[in-house]
Design an enzyme around this catalytic site. Sequence first.
Site, PDB file in Angstrom:
ATOM      1  CB  CYS A 291      41.026  34.705  28.031  1.00 59.01           C
ATOM      2  SG  CYS A 291      40.353  35.923  29.187  1.00 59.01           S
TER       3      CYS A 291
ATOM      4  CG  HIS B 184      39.206  29.265  28.508  1.00 59.51           C
ATOM      5  ND1 HIS B 184      40.415  29.893  28.390  1.00 59.51           N
ATOM      6  CD2 HIS B 184      38.332  30.213  28.918  1.00 59.51           C
ATOM      7  CE1 HIS B 184      40.287  31.166  28.729  1.00 59.51           C
ATOM      8  NE2 HIS B 184      39.025  31.385  29.048  1.00 59.51           N
TER       9      HIS B 184
ATOM     10  CG  HIS C 142      41.917  33.494  33.420  1.00 58.46           C
ATOM     11  ND1 HIS C 142      42.888  33.614  32.461  1.00 58.46           N
ATOM     12  CD2 HIS C 142      40.733  33.571  32.769  1.00 58.46           C
ATOM     13  CE1 HIS C 142      42.318  33.777  31.280  1.00 58.46           C
ATOM     14  NE2 HIS C 142      41.000  33.742  31.445  1.00 58.46           N
TER      15      HIS C 142
END
Lengths: 199, 387
Positions: free
Chosen positions: B145, B278, B315
């Site tokens: 990620c 994040h 995401h």
Amino acid sequence: MLMVITGRCRLESSRIEEAMNKLEGLIKPMRLVHDLERLAVAAVGGALRDAGLSFPIGDSTVGMYIGIDDAVEDIKDKYFSGVLADGILGASPLLFPFTSPNALAAQVSIAFDLRGEGIVMPINGSCPDVIEYATDCIAGEHAKKAIAGAITIKDRRLSIEEARYYAEFFVVESEGDAVKRGARTYNLNSSGAGNRECI
Amino acid sequence: MGKTVVVTGIGLVTPLSPFGTIGDFWIALCSGTDAVRRMPSPLLDTGREWLMAEIDVPDYVRPEEKYFYLADHAMRMTVSDAKLENRHAGLSVGTVLGNILSKQRRLMNAGNGPKRELESLSYLVPYLAAKHEFGGPQLTISTACASGTDAIGVAARKVMSGKTDVMIAGGVDVLSDFALTGFHSLQALTETKVRPFDKNRSGLALGEGAAFIVLESEEHAMQRGANVYGKVLGYSSRLDAHHLTAPHREGRGLAAAIKQALLQAGLGPAGIGYINAHGTGTVYNDLMETVVIKKVFGDYAYGIPVSSTKSMVGHSFGAAGAVETICCLLSIKNKMIPPTINYEERDPECDLDYVPNKSRQRDVRVAMSLSAGFGGQNSAIIVGEAC
């Protein structure tokens, strides 16, 4: 800043166990699920030992720069085949994290307690870009030393025991640092000639 | 430290006003638009619907072509925005799963599907370089990620070191049954809403997208009279060396990445005006990020607005870090901070200013984007306004 290679390890997947045995008791006890992880840990361990570096490293001065080709696709195929066979229940939580290429770097970082930079670059068979970036990072003072190399698929027709995968890793550092710690250096130079030998 | 690196172009496709302008994206983001919907899985019949943020593409785009379609659209948008004619530009692209729908199709057809090479993670960059006639360095980055952030950071270093004058960097990933089933198996998906930092947060929702920025040396940008969004002041990557899927509870790696990025930027804890977290909406990630921000910034942490734009766009893996770096640049440009939406109940352990539900005007001059991923990957990038 002149860069030198002070450690090196080339390893085929047919020799993983032999190489892992040499690391017994030296690395953090951990479960290595897939053969690619074992190959990565064994090859990096070999390079670190060759460079005369003891581990666990335990700090952020050593960066890790790993190239990987379509070898990782084998894990993805295996994971998704499970989903196709059994639907949602066939999705393996054990296998899924390993479908991301950086899982290999992660396992290496845990095994040797490497807390520095970690960059994984998907490659197409050779890794001069990985080595170049690793040397750039040392020159730019983002790392003191670098573990750089790649894991590739040698021949898709072969089984793991027949050397399906191949790994090659180097320990790279500045000549000054290598001399200071009395490290042996390989006869490779910073112009890139050495890089060409990478896989 | 090397050359000063500026950002001179932006392009992105996200589930918020997809295929609209950068302005459309920003308005939708600052309006707190929730792009997460309940819908069926992309290719497989999984017997249920999933919460995710999808980008609708024209009917003529087959699922296995979506990855290239999104990347190509964002690339054209970026090059156009930068008015870039330099064909020596390099590319650095972050991706986690690559053209995963192509793989799915091949495996679903028992091997008789799209060519296997289309699945390769290293396929996209040469494809884009050939299509847009870019002759510079070509790099693919896959750090879970953190891929998009690392792709930008690696590219910035290429420019900083003088290896090239211009790099286009960012990330791309698409929704897939592959990822949905995987994150479901790890019990990481929410069944309600993405609520980063909320007491009742219950997981993430998958999204998709492509986002790029043009990075060039300040002197090169000045020579060609480019519009400058901001400067890259600092970037760092650090590994937790702790666990394959769980973040280090004290955020060892993320804290180290932030400290190193601040050091590179020559900034103290008072120097950051906005943090794009994040902020996945999972219990452990959001707590870990809060702990880290408090540890690194001390008392200043309570005065820094921290928001999660994933609450709106989901995401998007490889694209996430690039989208969020763009959010930081647009915050600086527009003097506005996008909100964390779906925030209802304060978690006593997550007690920072998360810009709940409404965007906020603020004179942001320096902003930081954080990324953390599987494998203990952590990255921090700091961008500042152009003088």
